[in-house]
Design a protein around this motif. Structure first.
Motif, PDB file in Angstrom:
ATOM      1  N   ALA A 139       0.837  -1.203   0.000  1.00 36.26           N
ATOM      2  CA  ALA A 139       0.000   0.000   0.000  1.00 36.26           C
ATOM      3  C   ALA A 139       0.871   1.252   0.000  1.00 36.26           C
ATOM      4  O   ALA A 139       0.584   2.226  -0.712  1.00 36.26           O
ATOM      5  N   GLU A 140       1.950   1.217   0.775  1.00 38.54           N
ATOM      6  CA  GLU A 140       2.851   2.361   0.841  1.00 38.54           C
ATOM      7  C   GLU A 140       3.548   2.587  -0.502  1.00 38.54           C
ATOM      8  O   GLU A 140       3.677   3.724  -0.969  1.00 38.54           O
ATOM      9  N   TYR A 142       2.422   1.691  -3.455  1.00 34.38           N
ATOM     10  CA  TYR A 142       1.395   2.158  -4.391  1.00 34.38           C
ATOM     11  C   TYR A 142       1.116   3.650  -4.190  1.00 34.38           C
ATOM     12  O   TYR A 142       1.046   4.415  -5.158  1.00 34.38           O
ATOM     13  N   GLU A 143       0.966   4.069  -2.939  1.00 32.03           N
ATOM     14  CA  GLU A 143       0.684   5.469  -2.639  1.00 32.03           C
ATOM     15  C   GLU A 143       1.862   6.363  -3.025  1.00 32.03           C
ATOM     16  O   GLU A 143       1.684   7.426  -3.627  1.00 32.03           O
ATOM     17  N   SER A 290     -10.653  -6.198  -3.410  1.00 31.10           N
ATOM     18  CA  SER A 290      -9.943  -4.935  -3.173  1.00 31.10           C
ATOM     19  C   SER A 290     -10.058  -3.947  -4.327  1.00 31.10           C
ATOM     20  O   SER A 290      -9.440  -2.876  -4.297  1.00 31.10           O
ATOM     21  N   SER A 293      -7.276  -1.714  -7.608  1.00 33.27           N
ATOM     22  CA  SER A 293      -5.867  -1.823  -7.224  1.00 33.27           C
ATOM     23  C   SER A 293      -5.455  -3.271  -6.943  1.00 33.27           C
ATOM     24  O   SER A 293      -4.330  -3.516  -6.501  1.00 33.27           O
ATOM     25  N   LYS A 297      -1.770  -3.813  -5.594  1.00 32.95           N
ATOM     26  CA  LYS A 297      -1.544  -3.803  -4.154  1.00 32.95           C
ATOM     27  C   LYS A 297      -1.589  -5.192  -3.523  1.00 32.95           C
ATOM     28  O   LYS A 297      -0.993  -5.416  -2.470  1.00 32.95           O
TER      29      LYS A 297
END
Length: 459
Positions: A139-140, A142-143, A290, A293, A297
């Motif tokens: 997630a990090e 991807y962000e 989900s 993504s 992710k």
């Protein structure tokens, strides 16, 4: 009004080109996350049925429109039909398809940039999946690297656009045909390798059960809306691709046979794509719902838990890249062919104009939608999502609706005659198809369009 132009070297190369145009992110990215969001097997079942009852008849309708005059997707709605001049207002349908093609390419190329960014970072070690990682890590990444790195994604998107340019300058048929001839077999090999690896995982059976066992309580109007939208997206219906590709077909090609093969191949590939993903999700305890993504992710977690996971990850994202490329080429070609034939712009100039305008007006705003331009919304959606929703909900569906009406109420006997060229099928089958497209399909599309429009823009 018939234009002298190249034709596909064989039925196989045409089918490969169409398969490439229709597989893309529709099968490898969009289909799996929609399956996950809609409860698994129920969605897969309805999708397969919809491909048969809506997809294949509409492929045939667009093929008839495209091959009829051997011309671009706007002028294909002109000429004469049954001895009468076609009302020029019908060309609006072709322009609607162009708008849809522009809309999808506005964000589609950005996803290609995401994929290239993942491949690059996995190779150079910027995204280390050599050992098990958590959902927080993916997630990090991807962000940080996708959502909030507009410059990096702009560069990757530009590289993807450049790859398309290099192939497109080789010609409408030559470039796409040669790309499909080599890329599609490679795509199939990579898919089969991924499937073979995933179905042998310890928890694969649970994922396969979720994927193939229908839960009929999950069948809702939203599911039908998602399925029909996916059928149009997956088959490149409603944005001029089928009309443009079939305009390069010889008159002796069997349109019924090629349409059926196209529909079956696309359905099989989409279903096979699920086997690349769901067995591994359930093996490593990752939620299948989900959303968009999912492959960005969730799947990196899967690869990090696999033997030779980095190689598998590069192969998978490479597969996505190939699928995206075989789809983006013919969508670009829809617009390029119109500029060439309708406005007499030289091919190279048309290519540069189309790719540049879409990059500046579509790609750049889309990749900035979640960061620099995040405050700008259209119908309550960011720019990226708005391009997707407007294209898929309005232009694809309405263009397909009017294609069916054009075949049934304007071309009439001429449409049936076009289908009869080169086919050994009986007139009875062609007549059944004709009346089905004339009366049944428009009703189905209209009902789903109203529901989808309400959900996306009025609810």
């Amino acid at each position: 009004m018939i234009v002298n132009r190249q034709t596909w070297s064989s039925r196989l190369t045409y089918i490969l080109a169409v398969a490439g145009a229709t597989i893309g992110f529709g099968a490898t990215w969009r289909f799996p996350y929609l399956v996950g969001q809609n409860g698994g097997g129920a969605y897969v079942l309805i999708f397969c049925i919809a491909m048969i009852v809506i997809g294949i008849p509409m492929i045939l309708a667009e093929n008839a429109i495209g091959r009829r005059l051997h011309i671009n997707s706007v002028d294909a709605f002109g000429g004469y039909a049954n001895g009468k001049k076609v009302n020029p207002l019908w060309k609006i349908v072709g322009w609607m398809g162009i708008c849809g093609a522009f809309g999808i390419m506005a964000y589609y190329m950005v996803i290609g940039g995401w994929v290239l960014d993942y491949i690059y970072n996995i190779i150079v070690g910027g995204f280390d999946i050599s050992q098990p990682i958590s959902a927080a890590v993916t997630a990090e990444f991807y962000e940080t690297n996708i959502i909030n790195s507009p410059l990096a994604i702009a560069i990757m998107t530009a590289i993807f656009v450049l790859i398309n340019y290099i192939i497109l300058v080789k010609g409408a048929v030559d470039g796409i045909e040669k790309a499909a001839k080599y890329l599609m077999p490679l795509l199939f090999i990579l898919m089969l390798a991924m499937v073979a690896r995933n179905i042998t995982l310890d928890g694969a059976i649970e994922g396969i059960k979720f994927y193939l066992t229908p839960d009929f309580s999950k069948i809702t109007m939203k599911l039908f809306i998602d399925v029909l939208g996916q059928v149009f997206f997956a088959l490149s219906l409603g944005f001029g691709v089928m009309i443009t590709l079939s305009s390069f077909l010889r008159k002796d090609e069997d349109l019924i046979k090629t349409s059926v093969i196209t529909g079956i191949v696309n359905t099989v590939i989409a279903v096979v794509a699920g086997f690349m993903i769901f067995p591994s999700l359930f093996t490593f305890g990752i939620s299948p719902d989900s959303g968009p993504s999912l492959v960005f992710k969730s799947l990196p977690i899967v690869f990090s838990n696999m033997f030779a996971g980095q190689i598998m990850a590069i192969a998978f994202f490479g597969l996505l890249m190939i699928a995206a490329l075989t789809t983006s080429l013919p969508i670009y070609e829809v617009i390029i062919t119109v500029l060439e034939e309708k406005f007499k712009i030289k091919r190279h100039n048309a290519i540069v104009l189309v790719l540049s305008v879409i990059f500046v007006v579509g790609n750049i705003p889309s990749l900035m939608a979640t960061n620099i331009l995040s405050d700008i919304t259209i119908f309550g959606k960011n720019i990226f999502d708005a391009y997707d929703a407007i294209s898929a909900t309005i232009f694809f569906v309405l263009t397909s609706l009017f294609c069916a009406l054009f075949v049934g109420w304007v071309l009439k006997d001429e449409a049936k005659a076009e289908i009869m060229y080169g086919t050994k099928s009986s007139k009875t089958i062609v007549n059944m198809w004709f009346y089905y497209v004339k009366f049944v399909i428009p009703f189905i599309i209209l009902v789903v369009f109203i529901s989808s429009f309400y959900d996306n823009f009025l609810k």
